[in-house]
Motif scaffolding. Structure first.
Motif, PDB file in Angstrom:
ATOM      1  N   THR A  98      -6.282  -3.832   0.032  1.00 44.94           N
ATOM      2  CA  THR A  98      -5.610  -3.580   1.312  1.00 44.94           C
ATOM      3  C   THR A  98      -4.525  -4.617   1.550  1.00 44.94           C
ATOM      4  OG1 THR A  98      -7.618  -2.584   2.250  1.00 44.94           O
ATOM      5  CG2 THR A  98      -5.916  -3.285   3.795  1.00 44.94           C
ATOM      6  N   ALA A  99      -4.864  -5.884   1.314  1.00 52.44           N
ATOM      7  CA  ALA A  99      -3.875  -6.955   1.462  1.00 52.44           C
ATOM      8  C   ALA A  99      -2.729  -6.779   0.472  1.00 52.44           C
ATOM      9  CB  ALA A  99      -4.553  -8.311   1.262  1.00 52.44           C
ATOM     10  N   TYR A 100      -3.061  -6.383  -0.738  1.00 50.27           N
ATOM     11  CA  TYR A 100      -2.040  -6.180  -1.782  1.00 50.27           C
ATOM     12  C   TYR A 100      -1.039  -5.112  -1.369  1.00 50.27           C
ATOM     13  CZ  TYR A 100      -0.140  -4.695  -6.334  1.00 50.27           C
ATOM     14  OH  TYR A 100       0.685  -4.339  -7.369  1.00 50.27           O
ATOM     15  N   TYR A 101      -1.544  -3.967  -0.913  1.00 46.82           N
ATOM     16  CA  TYR A 101      -0.635  -2.879  -0.527  1.00 46.82           C
ATOM     17  C   TYR A 101       0.152  -3.231   0.731  1.00 46.82           C
ATOM     18  CZ  TYR A 101      -2.817   0.158  -4.018  1.00 46.82           C
ATOM     19  OH  TYR A 101      -3.258   0.710  -5.200  1.00 46.82           O
ATOM     20  N   LEU A 102      -0.494  -3.887   1.699  1.00 44.28           N
ATOM     21  CA  LEU A 102       0.224  -4.267   2.912  1.00 44.28           C
ATOM     22  C   LEU A 102       1.389  -5.192   2.594  1.00 44.28           C
ATOM     23  CD1 LEU A 102      -2.692  -4.895   5.448  1.00 44.28           C
ATOM     24  CD2 LEU A 102      -0.896  -3.168   5.657  1.00 44.28           C
ATOM     25  N   ALA A 103       1.154  -6.163   1.740  1.00 45.95           N
ATOM     26  CA  ALA A 103       2.198  -7.148   1.431  1.00 45.95           C
ATOM     27  C   ALA A 103       3.246  -6.598   0.474  1.00 45.95           C
ATOM     28  CB  ALA A 103       1.561  -8.402   0.838  1.00 45.95           C
ATOM     29  N   LYS A 104       2.798  -5.936  -0.576  1.00 47.70           N
ATOM     30  CA  LYS A 104       3.722  -5.518  -1.636  1.00 47.70           C
ATOM     31  C   LYS A 104       4.544  -4.296  -1.254  1.00 47.70           C
ATOM     32  CE  LYS A 104       3.921  -4.381  -6.588  1.00 47.70           C
ATOM     33  NZ  LYS A 104       4.938  -5.432  -6.869  1.00 47.70           N
ATOM     34  N   GLU A 105       3.891  -3.293  -0.646  1.00 50.17           N
ATOM     35  CA  GLU A 105       4.594  -2.040  -0.361  1.00 50.17           C
ATOM     36  C   GLU A 105       5.199  -2.005   1.038  1.00 50.17           C
ATOM     37  OE1 GLU A 105       3.016   1.647  -1.493  1.00 50.17           O
ATOM     38  OE2 GLU A 105       2.241   0.959  -3.427  1.00 50.17           O
ATOM     39  N   PHE A 106       4.593  -2.754   1.984  1.00 53.44           N
ATOM     40  CA  PHE A 106       5.039  -2.627   3.369  1.00 53.44           C
ATOM     41  C   PHE A 106       5.505  -3.951   3.987  1.00 53.44           C
ATOM     42  CE2 PHE A 106       1.642   0.661   2.742  1.00 53.44           C
ATOM     43  CZ  PHE A 106       2.504   1.748   2.642  1.00 53.44           C
ATOM     44  N   ASN A 107       5.541  -5.008   3.173  1.00 54.32           N
ATOM     45  CA  ASN A 107       6.096  -6.297   3.594  1.00 54.32           C
ATOM     46  C   ASN A 107       5.441  -6.826   4.868  1.00 54.32           C
ATOM     47  OD1 ASN A 107       7.850  -8.474   3.125  1.00 54.32           O
ATOM     48  ND2 ASN A 107       9.363  -7.675   4.563  1.00 54.32           N
ATOM     49  N   VAL A 108       4.113  -6.693   4.955  1.00 56.49           N
ATOM     50  CA  VAL A 108       3.346  -7.153   6.111  1.00 56.49           C
ATOM     51  C   VAL A 108       2.806  -8.554   5.831  1.00 56.49           C
ATOM     52  CG1 VAL A 108       1.261  -6.746   7.492  1.00 56.49           C
ATOM     53  CG2 VAL A 108       2.729  -4.819   6.844  1.00 56.49           C
ATOM     54  N   ASP A 109       2.854  -9.428   6.819  1.00 53.69           N
ATOM     55  CA  ASP A 109       2.273 -10.763   6.719  1.00 53.69           C
ATOM     56  C   ASP A 109       0.756 -10.641   6.844  1.00 53.69           C
ATOM     57  OD1 ASP A 109       1.970 -13.517   6.624  1.00 53.69           O
ATOM     58  OD2 ASP A 109       2.252 -13.756   8.784  1.00 53.69           O
ATOM     59  N   VAL A 110       0.026 -11.007   5.790  1.00 50.20           N
ATOM     60  CA  VAL A 110      -1.409 -10.761   5.741  1.00 50.20           C
ATOM     61  C   VAL A 110      -2.097 -11.906   5.016  1.00 50.20           C
ATOM     62  CG1 VAL A 110      -1.158  -9.376   3.631  1.00 50.20           C
ATOM     63  CG2 VAL A 110      -3.193  -9.073   5.038  1.00 50.20           C
ATOM     64  N   SER A 163     -14.189   3.106  -7.448  1.00 52.35           N
ATOM     65  CA  SER A 163     -12.957   3.887  -7.461  1.00 52.35           C
ATOM     66  C   SER A 163     -12.421   4.145  -6.062  1.00 52.35           C
ATOM     67  CB  SER A 163     -13.173   5.230  -8.179  1.00 52.35           C
ATOM     68  OG  SER A 163     -14.219   5.965  -7.556  1.00 52.35           O
ATOM     69  N   PHE A 164     -13.277   4.629  -5.145  1.00 49.32           N
ATOM     70  CA  PHE A 164     -12.741   5.061  -3.854  1.00 49.32           C
ATOM     71  C   PHE A 164     -12.238   3.895  -3.018  1.00 49.32           C
ATOM     72  CE2 PHE A 164     -13.103   6.718   0.560  1.00 49.32           C
ATOM     73  CZ  PHE A 164     -12.061   7.627   0.450  1.00 49.32           C
ATOM     74  N   SER A 165     -12.719   2.687  -3.274  1.00 47.88           N
ATOM     75  CA  SER A 165     -12.219   1.525  -2.542  1.00 47.88           C
ATOM     76  C   SER A 165     -10.719   1.358  -2.727  1.00 47.88           C
ATOM     77  CB  SER A 165     -12.947   0.257  -2.998  1.00 47.88           C
ATOM     78  OG  SER A 165     -12.765   0.045  -4.388  1.00 47.88           O
ATOM     79  N   ALA A 166     -10.208   1.702  -3.905  1.00 49.20           N
ATOM     80  CA  ALA A 166      -8.762   1.576  -4.153  1.00 49.20           C
ATOM     81  C   ALA A 166      -7.981   2.565  -3.292  1.00 49.20           C
ATOM     82  CB  ALA A 166      -8.463   1.803  -5.630  1.00 49.20           C
ATOM     83  N   GLN A 167      -8.473   3.798  -3.207  1.00 46.49           N
ATOM     84  CA  GLN A 167      -7.814   4.797  -2.377  1.00 46.49           C
ATOM     85  C   GLN A 167      -7.970   4.441  -0.897  1.00 46.49           C
ATOM     86  OE1 GLN A 167      -5.947   6.924  -3.704  1.00 46.49           O
ATOM     87  NE2 GLN A 167      -5.679   8.722  -2.438  1.00 46.49           N
ATOM     88  N   ALA A 168      -9.150   3.973  -0.525  1.00 42.93           N
ATOM     89  CA  ALA A 168      -9.397   3.576   0.862  1.00 42.93           C
ATOM     90  C   ALA A 168      -8.463   2.455   1.278  1.00 42.93           C
ATOM     91  CB  ALA A 168     -10.852   3.136   1.022  1.00 42.93           C
ATOM     92  N   ALA A 169      -8.256   1.477   0.398  1.00 49.62           N
ATOM     93  CA  ALA A 169      -7.361   0.359   0.695  1.00 49.62           C
ATOM     94  C   ALA A 169      -5.935   0.848   0.923  1.00 49.62           C
ATOM     95  CB  ALA A 169      -7.405  -0.651  -0.444  1.00 49.62           C
ATOM     96  N   TYR A 170      -5.490   1.767   0.085  1.00 48.17           N
ATOM     97  CA  TYR A 170      -4.135   2.304   0.222  1.00 48.17           C
ATOM     98  C   TYR A 170      -3.984   3.061   1.545  1.00 48.17           C
ATOM     99  CZ  TYR A 170       0.207   4.669  -1.026  1.00 48.17           C
ATOM    100  OH  TYR A 170       1.500   5.131  -1.031  1.00 48.17           O
TER     101      TYR A 170
END
Length: 446
Positions: free
Chosen positions: A57-69, A391-398
């Motif tokens: 979740t932190a990875y996608y927030l920071a990398k794809e959406f430029n969120v401070d996390v 597996s589903f944790s990855a989709q859930a995080a996204y």
């Protein structure tokens, strides 16, 4: 130092726990822990829990959406379920089958859920491949083995439903085909095979995710337990032993390792269940031949109290199932003995194999048997994987990351419904005890 087994419904804090004495831990050099939180910081989003869900979740927030996390983890990354599970990357989560989902809602919902679960497997595969995460992925394929004739009939219906209604691929295997191509399982009556599941080293995977997060300069505070959570003036103040975090938004990603009393949004809304896993000494070539074990594909049976197993890269056999009901009984040797008995029933030639590793871990189940990935008012969570979260944790995080930045997610119960509370939550363990006895009877005689 040996510490008391953590129990989410008993222990007041998940902090100060050791890594499991597991097979996975024997395969890695434990990385140095990141510093714990010192002083007071401010951030847009704080993620509580440094497992698969929290890190991604932190990875996608920071990398794809430029969120401070930032991420806070009560112990070291790898302590919880992400480092203790059996390493099965499967297309599915929760206990509801696709036909049950279609009956409960409709066929379009079942198709949507199937698509999400399929994308989850693809997402994990892509994360491993594109980032060169060395987590020992094995050959593709997931075998679901019928443990009695009735279960084989149900697998036949499931195969037809997946193929004709969901547009998937599901191969039905007779007992003869299973024995000729995969294994001589003395408890089997045939099997269903899906072609996109696979096994990995789960501890290496979560440490790989940790590196992804660190590489994009997101702070991970290990050994940082949240002692108090205050909501003040539209913000969240999280108090730890070494400092405080003030955040606009919060993600709860502790799953079954979330304490019993933590936040009203998740309290009394999940059942923590202990899984037990054993790993044998390496099998010889003669033992592999006599057991007919010709595959490293992940395997699970159709029991209500399921057994799951696979050959590891060094030809040890891993087998897992349900453990004790309470944390204080987690290390009772009877549970490993039951798993060894189950192993001998499936593969009699292995009855006297030594068990080199035995460990436990908590998973979380929801009362409606499905995971819930939910966000409202700046607080989100993902809970209820019921043992299929690799597996589903990855989709859930996204999906969690998308909801936090205002992107619409698929209109599915997975993402639209909050966790329902357990009725008579204080009696969860009594209900679990009763269900285990009922399920044992059904598996043996039903």
């Amino acid at each position: 130092m040996t510490l008391k087994q953590y129990d989410p419904l008993i222990s007041t804090t998940p902090a100060e726990q050791n890594w499991p004495n597991s097979y996975w831990a024997s395969t890695v050099s434990r990385p140095q822990d990141t510093p714990f939180l010192k002083g007071n910081i401010q951030t847009d989003v704080v993620v509580i829990g440094g497992g698969y869900t929290g890190l991604l979740t932190a990875y996608y927030l920071a990398k794809e959406f430029n969120v401070d996390v930032c991420v806070v983890e009560a112990n070291a990354v790898g302590f919880g379920a992400s480092g203790r599970n059996a390493g099965f990357v499967l297309k599915g989560s929760g206990r509801l089958g696709y036909t049950q989902i279609a009956k409960k809602w409709d066929l379009d919902i079942a198709k949507g859920v199937y698509k999400e679960f399929s994308e989850a497997v693809e997402r994990v595969d892509s994360l491993i491949t594109s980032n060169q995460i060395a987590c020992d992925p094995q050959e593709k394929g997931y075998l679901k083995v019928a443990h009695n004739p009735k279960a084989m009939k149900q697998l036949t219906l499931a195969s037809n439903f997946i193929t004709t209604e969901l547009g998937g691929q599901a191969e039905l295997l007779s007992l003869e085909q299973l024995a000729e191509n995969y294994m001589h399982n003395h408890q089997a009556y045939g099997a269903l095979r899906l072609d996109d599941g696979f096994g990995i080293n789960p501890l290496k995977l979560v440490l790989g995710y940790k590196s992804l997060v660190q590489n994009i300069k997101v702070s991970i505070f290990e050994n940082t337990c949240i002692h108090h959570w205050f909501e003040e003036g539209g913000k969240h103040r999280l108090v730890t032993p070494g400092g405080e975090i003030t955040a606009n938004r919060v993600i709860c990603a502790g799953n079954a390792y979330t304490p019993k009393t933590f936040n009203r949004r998740v309290d009394d809304k999940y059942l923590p269940i202990l899984s037990n896993v054993i790993v044998t000494e390496p099998l010889t070539d003669a033992e592999l031949q006599e057991a007919g074990l010709k595959t490293h594909q992940v395997t699970m049976d159709t029991r209500l109290l399921k057994y799951y197993y696979r050959l590891l890269p060094d030809n040890r056999l891993l087998l897992g199932g349900r453990g004790a009901i309470t944390g204080k009984d987690a290390q009772d040797p009877i549970y490993a003995q039951r798993l060894k008995y189950a192993l001998a029933q499936c593969f009699p030639v292995l009855a006297n194999k030594a068990i080199d590793y035995n460990w436990t871990g908590w998973i979380a189940a929801a009362i409606d048997d499905m995971p819930h990935v939910y966000q409202k008012g700046g607080v989100g969570y993902s809970l209820g994987y019921c043992g299929s979260g690799v597996s589903f944790s990855a989709q859930a995080a996204y999906r969690l990351a998308q909801t936090l930045v205002g992107i619409n997610t698929p209109d599915l119960p997975l993402y639209r419904q909050p966790l329902p509370p357990f009725p008579f939550a204080r009696m969860r363990r009594v209900g679990q005890w009763g269900y285990y006895h009922y399920a044992w009877m059904r598996d043996k005689y039903g």
